[in-house]
Design a protein around this motif. Structure first.
Motif, PDB file in Angstrom:
ATOM      1  N   VAL A 250       0.920  -1.193  -0.041  1.00 15.27           N
ATOM      2  CA  VAL A 250       0.013  -0.015  -0.045  1.00 15.27           C
ATOM      3  C   VAL A 250       0.829   1.040  -0.239  1.00 15.27           C
ATOM      4  O   VAL A 250       0.647   2.177  -0.760  1.00 15.27           O
ATOM      5  CB  VAL A 250      -0.945  -0.149   1.124  1.00 15.27           C
ATOM      6  N   LEU A 251       1.950   1.213   0.764  1.00 10.95           N
ATOM      7  CA  LEU A 251       2.811   2.458   1.002  1.00 10.95           C
ATOM      8  C   LEU A 251       3.548   2.402  -0.404  1.00 10.95           C
ATOM      9  O   LEU A 251       3.647   3.822  -1.000  1.00 10.95           O
ATOM     10  CB  LEU A 251       3.943   2.174   2.063  1.00 10.95           C
ATOM     11  N   HIS A 252       4.089   1.543  -0.892  1.00  9.79           N
ATOM     12  CA  HIS A 252       4.728   1.584  -2.370  1.00  9.79           C
ATOM     13  C   HIS A 252       3.636   2.257  -3.641  1.00  9.79           C
ATOM     14  O   HIS A 252       3.937   3.300  -4.397  1.00  9.79           O
ATOM     15  CB  HIS A 252       4.973   0.087  -2.877  1.00  9.79           C
ATOM     16  N   GLN A 253       2.229   1.632  -3.243  1.00 12.41           N
ATOM     17  CA  GLN A 253       1.230   2.441  -4.275  1.00 12.41           C
ATOM     18  C   GLN A 253       1.075   3.755  -4.075  1.00 12.41           C
ATOM     19  O   GLN A 253       0.932   4.529  -4.898  1.00 12.41           O
ATOM     20  CB  GLN A 253      -0.143   1.422  -4.176  1.00 12.41           C
ATOM     21  N   ARG A 254       0.816   4.032  -2.898  1.00  8.92           N
ATOM     22  CA  ARG A 254       0.687   5.423  -2.604  1.00  8.92           C
ATOM     23  C   ARG A 254       1.654   6.625  -2.790  1.00  8.92           C
ATOM     24  O   ARG A 254       1.512   7.392  -3.315  1.00  8.92           O
ATOM     25  CB  ARG A 254       0.525   5.657  -1.103  1.00  8.92           C
ATOM     26  N   LEU A 255       3.121   5.998  -2.634  1.00 15.03           N
ATOM     27  CA  LEU A 255       4.255   6.730  -2.995  1.00 15.03           C
ATOM     28  C   LEU A 255       4.089   6.871  -4.465  1.00 15.03           C
ATOM     29  O   LEU A 255       4.551   7.760  -5.160  1.00 15.03           O
ATOM     30  CB  LEU A 255       5.334   6.162  -2.481  1.00 15.03           C
ATOM     31  N   SER A 256       3.725   5.896  -5.301  1.00 17.13           N
ATOM     32  CA  SER A 256       3.982   5.736  -6.522  1.00 17.13           C
ATOM     33  C   SER A 256       2.963   6.640  -7.130  1.00 17.13           C
ATOM     34  O   SER A 256       3.144   7.324  -8.214  1.00 17.13           O
ATOM     35  CB  SER A 256       3.682   4.290  -7.301  1.00 17.13           C
ATOM     36  N   SER A 257       1.893   6.736  -6.443  1.00 16.65           N
ATOM     37  CA  SER A 257       0.878   7.881  -7.081  1.00 16.65           C
ATOM     38  C   SER A 257       1.008   9.266  -6.725  1.00 16.65           C
ATOM     39  O   SER A 257       0.825  10.102  -7.594  1.00 16.65           O
ATOM     40  CB  SER A 257      -0.626   7.529  -6.507  1.00 16.65           C
ATOM     41  N   VAL A 258       1.967   9.374  -5.624  1.00 11.57           N
ATOM     42  CA  VAL A 258       2.509  10.918  -5.474  1.00 11.57           C
ATOM     43  C   VAL A 258       3.147  11.388  -6.559  1.00 11.57           C
ATOM     44  O   VAL A 258       3.094  12.522  -7.121  1.00 11.57           O
ATOM     45  CB  VAL A 258       3.279  10.755  -4.065  1.00 11.57           C
ATOM     46  N   PHE A 259       4.083  10.467  -7.149  1.00 11.75           N
ATOM     47  CA  PHE A 259       4.667  10.767  -8.182  1.00 11.75           C
ATOM     48  C   PHE A 259       4.328  10.462  -9.671  1.00 11.75           C
ATOM     49  O   PHE A 259       5.093  10.735 -10.659  1.00 11.75           O
ATOM     50  CB  PHE A 259       6.243  10.063  -7.983  1.00 11.75           C
ATOM     51  N   GLY A 260       3.082  10.183  -9.582  1.00 12.02           N
ATOM     52  CA  GLY A 260       2.262   9.960 -11.049  1.00 12.02           C
ATOM     53  C   GLY A 260       2.513   8.819 -11.641  1.00 12.02           C
ATOM     54  O   GLY A 260       2.682   8.693 -12.833  1.00 12.02           O
ATOM     55  N   LEU A 261       3.243   7.572 -11.053  1.00  5.46           N
ATOM     56  CA  LEU A 261       3.743   6.258 -11.571  1.00  5.46           C
ATOM     57  C   LEU A 261       2.434   5.579 -11.855  1.00  5.46           C
ATOM     58  O   LEU A 261       2.776   4.601 -12.431  1.00  5.46           O
ATOM     59  CB  LEU A 261       4.888   5.652 -10.657  1.00  5.46           C
ATOM     60  N   TYR A 262       1.444   5.695 -11.238  1.00  8.42           N
ATOM     61  CA  TYR A 262       0.087   4.782 -11.327  1.00  8.42           C
ATOM     62  C   TYR A 262      -0.988   5.786 -12.028  1.00  8.42           C
ATOM     63  O   TYR A 262      -1.002   6.785 -11.750  1.00  8.42           O
ATOM     64  CB  TYR A 262      -0.198   4.326 -10.168  1.00  8.42           C
TER      65      TYR A 262
END
Length: 187
Positions: A175-187
């Protein structure tokens, strides 16, 4: 000195490192270092004139080791900047002696001017590495760096420091990986 045997100075540093990790700065005395290392008080004082100097040397070692570990991490996570960022915090959280700096910073640095400088340098080194890591990975927004570092600190480091849990569960890490990825627009 026999080949392969640590010098007395190295032994004193190793013992002091263990004691600082177990007992903090205030709870560690030169007398305890002398007893546990099995050396004389003059031997300790010949190498480290004060407990402050001894702590400075331990803190310097910990900082150098953390920087070396982050360099290795950077070479293994080049294609996944989020895993690299999280890994920097997981390295600290998984090593009892690396947590020493944070425990002293949280509980004792207000009493010790020099210790405050050293604990601040440790934190500054981590934050600088994280920001540089994110910049070289194509994420240059300083505000997003702050958010990502804060999320990692709160999710990975703080629970261990306050002994809430040993480590992130696999699900929480995902979940943390997903949230961080969304912060940087990777998802």
């Amino acid at each position: 000195m026999a080949r392969g045997r640590p010098s007395k100075k190295e032994l004193i540093l190793s013992v002091a490192r263990e004691l600082f990790a177990e007992r903090g700065y205030q709870g560690t005395s030169i007398e305890l270092v002398v007893q546990r290392a099995g050396v004389s008080k003059p031997t300790v004082y010949n190498n480290f004139p004060t407990k402050q100097v001894l702590f400075e040397e331990v803190a310097t070692q910990l900082l150098q080791e953390a920087e070396a570990a982050r360099s290795i991490l950077a070479s293994t996570c080049q294609d996944d900047p989020i895993s690299g960022l999280m890994g920097a915090f997981k390295l600290i959280a998984s090593q009892h002696d690396q947590l020493t700096i944070y425990r002293i910073a949280l509980g004792e640095s207000h009493k010790l001017n020099e210790a405050k400088r050293l604990t601040d340098a440790y934190e500054e080194s981590l934050v600088s590495w994280c920001c540089e890591w994110l910049r070289t990975s194509g994420r240059s927004d300083e505000n997003l760096h702050f958010i990502a570092i804060a999320l990692c600190r709160e999710a990975i480091l703080i629970p261990v420091l306050f002994e809430r849990e040993e480590s992130l569960s696999t699900d929480a890490e995902a979940v943390l990986h997903q949230r961080l990825s969304s912060v940087f627009g990777l998802y």
